[in-house]
Enzyme design. Sequence first.
Site, short mmCIF file in Angstrom:
data_model
loop_
_atom_site.label_atom_id
_atom_site.label_comp_id
_atom_site.label_asym_id
_atom_site.label_seq_id
_atom_site.Cartn_x
_atom_site.Cartn_y
_atom_site.Cartn_z
CG ASP A 53 -2.20 0.78 0.99
OD1 ASP A 53 -3.27 0.15 0.85
OD2 ASP A 53 -2.12 2.02 0.92
CG LEU A 58 -15.27 -8.72 0.33
CD1 LEU A 58 -15.72 -7.74 1.39
CD2 LEU A 58 -13.82 -9.08 0.57
CG ASN A 104 -22.52 -4.71 -6.04
OD1 ASN A 104 -22.77 -5.77 -5.45
ND2 ASN A 104 -21.45 -3.99 -5.76
CB CYS A 147 -20.27 -1.59 -2.63
SG CYS A 147 -18.73 -1.95 -1.78
C1 UGA Z 1 -22.37 -5.30 -1.30
C2 UGA Z 1 -22.72 -6.64 -1.96
O1 UGA Z 1 -23.72 -7.32 -1.18
C3 UGA Z 1 -21.48 -7.53 -2.05
O2 UGA Z 1 -21.79 -8.74 -2.72
C4 UGA Z 1 -20.41 -6.77 -2.83
O3 UGA Z 1 -19.21 -7.51 -2.93
C5 UGA Z 1 -20.10 -5.46 -2.12
O4 UGA Z 1 -21.30 -4.68 -2.03
C6 UGA Z 1 -19.07 -4.73 -2.92
O5 UGA Z 1 -19.34 -4.36 -4.06
O6 UGA Z 1 -17.93 -4.60 -2.45
P1 UGA Z 1 -22.00 -4.51 1.24
O7 UGA Z 1 -21.81 -3.13 0.69
O8 UGA Z 1 -21.05 -5.04 2.25
O9 UGA Z 1 -21.96 -5.58 0.03
O10 UGA Z 1 -23.44 -4.53 1.88
P2 UGA Z 1 -24.82 -5.30 1.67
O11 UGA Z 1 -24.95 -6.38 2.64
O12 UGA Z 1 -25.05 -5.60 0.23
O13 UGA Z 1 -25.84 -4.15 2.11
C7 UGA Z 1 -25.92 -2.94 1.36
C8 UGA Z 1 -26.96 -2.01 1.91
O14 UGA Z 1 -28.27 -2.50 1.62
C9 UGA Z 1 -26.93 -1.79 3.42
O15 UGA Z 1 -27.09 -0.41 3.68
C10 UGA Z 1 -28.11 -2.57 3.94
O16 UGA Z 1 -28.65 -2.05 5.10
C11 UGA Z 1 -29.09 -2.45 2.78
N1 UGA Z 1 -30.09 -3.52 2.70
C12 UGA Z 1 -29.68 -4.81 2.50
C13 UGA Z 1 -31.43 -3.23 2.82
O17 UGA Z 1 -31.82 -2.06 2.99
N2 UGA Z 1 -32.35 -4.24 2.74
C14 UGA Z 1 -31.98 -5.53 2.55
O18 UGA Z 1 -32.87 -6.40 2.48
C15 UGA Z 1 -30.62 -5.81 2.42
#
Ligand code: UGA
Length: 440
Positions: free
Chosen positions: A31, A155, A216, A268
Amino acid sequence: MSRITVLGTGYLGATHAACMAELGHEVLGVDVDPSKLARLEAGEVPFYEPGLEEVLQRNLASGRLRFSSSYEEAAKFADIHFLGVGTPQKKGEFAADMRYVDSVIESLAPLLTEPAVIFGKSTVPVGTAERLGARAREIAPAGDGVEVAWNPEFLREGFAVKDTLHPDRLVLGVDRDRPGRAEALAREVYAQLLDEGIPFVRTDLATAELVKASANAFLATKISFINAISEVCEASGADVTVLADAIGHDERIGRRFLNAGIGFGGGCLPKDIRAFMARAGELGADQALTFLREVDNINMRRRTRMVELAREACGSLLGARVAILGAAFKPDSDDVRDSPALNVAGQIQLQGATVNVYDPKAMANSKALFPTLTYSANALEACAGADVVLVLTEWAEFRKLLPADLEGVVRTKSLVDGRNCLRPEDWREAGWTYRGLGRP
Ligand code: UGA
């Protein structure tokens, strides 16, 4: 076992480096940020990710994992390089900022005197891998011996270790015109995962890049879909949580990612759907993705709706005391990038309320981003004298809250559940006014 480098030690890179060492490989994490390296070398993960610190410490101790700021060292150390730097949204534009990705290639390629494979993991606009490959071959002493392949990362924060060591699938995009050694090397690096039967999808570069953007975009669409339905539920007196359970029983639909609430945020989903739209526009396919603009709009409308519900609960926000439970963009994370919870907190404060925020892990990051909000040491302190309590991140600690815990703490027994994570009956029976999103 292979020798590999991981270029970039942010969320993705630090996790990938530690997990590749866990698989038995010799790993060098690189890094340009010395403070990040110092913390990682000391066995400290610079963000909150359950289980990662143990993996990091175990592999530092075994000597399989090291960190460095030197690209010279990286080029000498291995012929397999994983690129895992960030691709944030550009200021004032939808497009992704490619400066960090480009600078990895500009730094590494001129040092590659022997054949090498660079596996990109970052989420990038389609066409990036091909462009980087051409650039790397142009500036590397090893010339055509340098390959660029794309191996997108899926992830989730909060599950980073599990998702890296036991992903749903591995995707590898290889240059159609010069397939080279990329697939063979990837199969060696991921041998343990492949033995477990994890599906391996080999494709061309553009498809691999698009797999990630589409995944995504689909997840964002699924969340905005249920949030749009939740608006109709509110208008008609229906209950979106029961509706989600009912449609979720259909295997073609599935219940996951159908939780209505204040919507998606994080580092993301929001920036990725915008970069996807921007890239489609550049390719002359913008019409195909105009629906993502609506997905983004629906999502942003949830935040405004939450502020309205808070105002309705207080009568007026001016001078009101508002308790906010949760600041992280989702539970089990200290990430507040584009967090709906903090966004709502900020809006409410700007409208004249006193806002008391508590989050189990995201306090330091929240203070850095929104220093003007008031932060409390725990949930009860945040709720002291509150006219309304808003639950904005569904941490287990908040899901377990019972009306008795807040009895005599708040000024008015009023709660708005921005994540539909509490049982309305419990609160109503105890004399509270409970409001959910998309629930009667
Ligand atoms: C997301 C994707 O799920 C991953 O597969 C991907 O690798 C990652 O982005 C990335 O591109 O690096 P992440 O950002 O860790 O992962 O979070 P998520 O679990 O997808 O949640 C995203 C948002 O959606 C959160 O704010 C969560 O609260 C919201 N959410 C999720 C809802 O409002 N309702 C749901 O039913 C699920």
